[in-house]
Write an enzyme that holds these catalytic residues in place. Structure first.
Site, PDB file in Angstrom:
ATOM      1  N   HIS A 251     -27.371  21.890  50.276  1.00 28.34           N
ATOM      2  CA  HIS A 251     -26.225  22.889  49.818  1.00 28.34           C
ATOM      3  C   HIS A 251     -27.392  24.307  48.913  1.00 28.34           C
ATOM      4  CE1 HIS A 251     -22.840  24.850  48.587  1.00 28.34           C
ATOM      5  NE2 HIS A 251     -23.187  25.400  47.352  1.00 28.34           N
TER       6      HIS A 251
ATOM      7  N   HIS B  21     -27.708  28.576  49.702  1.00 28.96           N
ATOM      8  CA  HIS B  21     -27.253  29.946  49.349  1.00 28.96           C
ATOM      9  C   HIS B  21     -28.804  30.516  48.988  1.00 28.96           C
ATOM     10  CE1 HIS B  21     -23.851  29.017  47.466  1.00 28.96           C
ATOM     11  NE2 HIS B  21     -23.531  28.140  46.611  1.00 28.96           N
TER      12      HIS B  21
ATOM     13  N   GLU C 172     -18.755  31.549  48.983  1.00 24.91           N
ATOM     14  CA  GLU C 172     -19.491  30.031  49.612  1.00 24.91           C
ATOM     15  C   GLU C 172     -18.061  29.696  50.807  1.00 24.91           C
ATOM     16  OE1 GLU C 172     -20.384  27.323  47.548  1.00 24.91           O
ATOM     17  OE2 GLU C 172     -21.027  27.708  45.768  1.00 24.91           O
TER      18      GLU C 172
ATOM     19  N   SER D 251     -23.592  25.041  54.602  1.00 18.99           N
ATOM     20  CA  SER D 251     -24.233  24.138  54.226  1.00 18.99           C
ATOM     21  C   SER D 251     -23.481  22.769  54.899  1.00 18.99           C
ATOM     22  CB  SER D 251     -24.904  23.696  52.907  1.00 18.99           C
ATOM     23  OG  SER D 251     -23.749  23.747  51.949  1.00 18.99           O
TER      24      SER D 251
END
Length: 282
Positions: free
Chosen positions: A152, A157, A198, A217
């Protein structure tokens, strides 16, 4: 992936975690977390010697996500991922990811042992620092994790942080969090961050595309997000809508274009503080 309010010991897993009943995984996770616990800013990031099993989890997940990104990810993310050039056959070292992202946008990647306090995590973004875990999800469920792991953090990110536009939004978000003195203001900010950075989606070339790290992700959710209730772009509603981190998001907010998202979100982050929160919730 939501950020916990308090840091927890790496071996303290919830009962529904896939690795909860696996003592070898818990011990391994704790050992990897120790690298983040002992790291000090400014020091070089020590490499983690990942096992063949951990490399295989990364190989399977990163390969499948790359295929899905071609279909579902927005153009800016795909371009950034190409620039960051993560390895596909092994778990990347944070050291090399940090070096690459820093060269591209000046953002740094720093290891942490686990979830850190909300204000600390967001506040670091104002310094162009992203705090990342290094352990990887349990091998029994390679396409699922109930918490932020290196898949993730890096595929979601760090790839975004290879794009200067995204990197600047992250920094602006960090400053907005620091100006959110009250818990209520920080909560509103956190919800906006959740529905954008997100779980953000945007219309691009007539299709709904993802730019949020949580979607990018997630092997399962990236194929399902177009079935969610897609609402018009509305920061005020994002800031007051509840969400559940344990399920696919049933509601998403779509910007009419990537430029509209960047302009509106950047303006919100740049001007947000306790007074702005009071006006928006009056």
């Amino acid at each position: 992936m939501a950020r916990a309010e308090v840091e927890h010991a790496p071996h303290e897993l919830p009962a529904d975690h896939p690795g909860f009943s696996d003592p070898a995984y818990r011990a391994r996770r704790a050992a990897i977390a120790e690298v983040g616990r002992t790291h000090r800013r400014g020091d070089s990031i020590p490499d983690v010697v990942y096992t063949a099993e951990e490399d295989e989890v990364w190989r399977v997940v990163s390969r499948e996500l790359a295929r899905k990104h071609e279909v579902y990810a927005c153009r800016a993310y795909r371009t950034a991922a190409e620039a960051v050039t993560l390895p596909s056959e092994r778990v990347p070292q944070l050291r090399e990811v940090d070096e690459r992202v820093r060269t591209l946008t000046g953002f740094r990647i720093e290891p942490v042992p686990g979830l850190v306090p909300t204000r600390e995590f967001y506040g670091s973004l104002a310094e162009r620092v992203f705090r990342s875990t290094q352990y990887i999800r349990h091998h029994s469920v390679p396409f699922y994790t109930p918490e932020p792991d290196i898949v993730h953090e890096i595929i979601g990110h760090a790839n975004m942080l290879g794009n200067p536009v995204f990197a600047d939004l992250y920094e602006l978000a960090g400053h907005a969090s620091l100006r959110s003195r009250s818990d209520a203001a920080l909560d509103f900010f956190s919800r906006v961050f959740w529905f954008t950075i997100e779980f953000g989606v945007v219309w691009e070339d007539g299709e709904l595309r993802a730019y949020g790290a949580g979607l990018l992700s997630s092997y399962g959710e990236i194929e399902e997000f177009r079935r969610a209730e897609i609402r018009p772009w509305d920061i005020a509603r994002m800031g007051t809508l509840d969400y559940d981190i344990t399920h696919y998001q049933p509601v998403l907010f779509a910007a009419e274009s990537f430029d509209r998202m960047v302009d509106d979100l950047g303006t919100f982050f740049a001007g947000y503080d306790d007074e702005d929160h009071a006006r928006r919730t009056a």
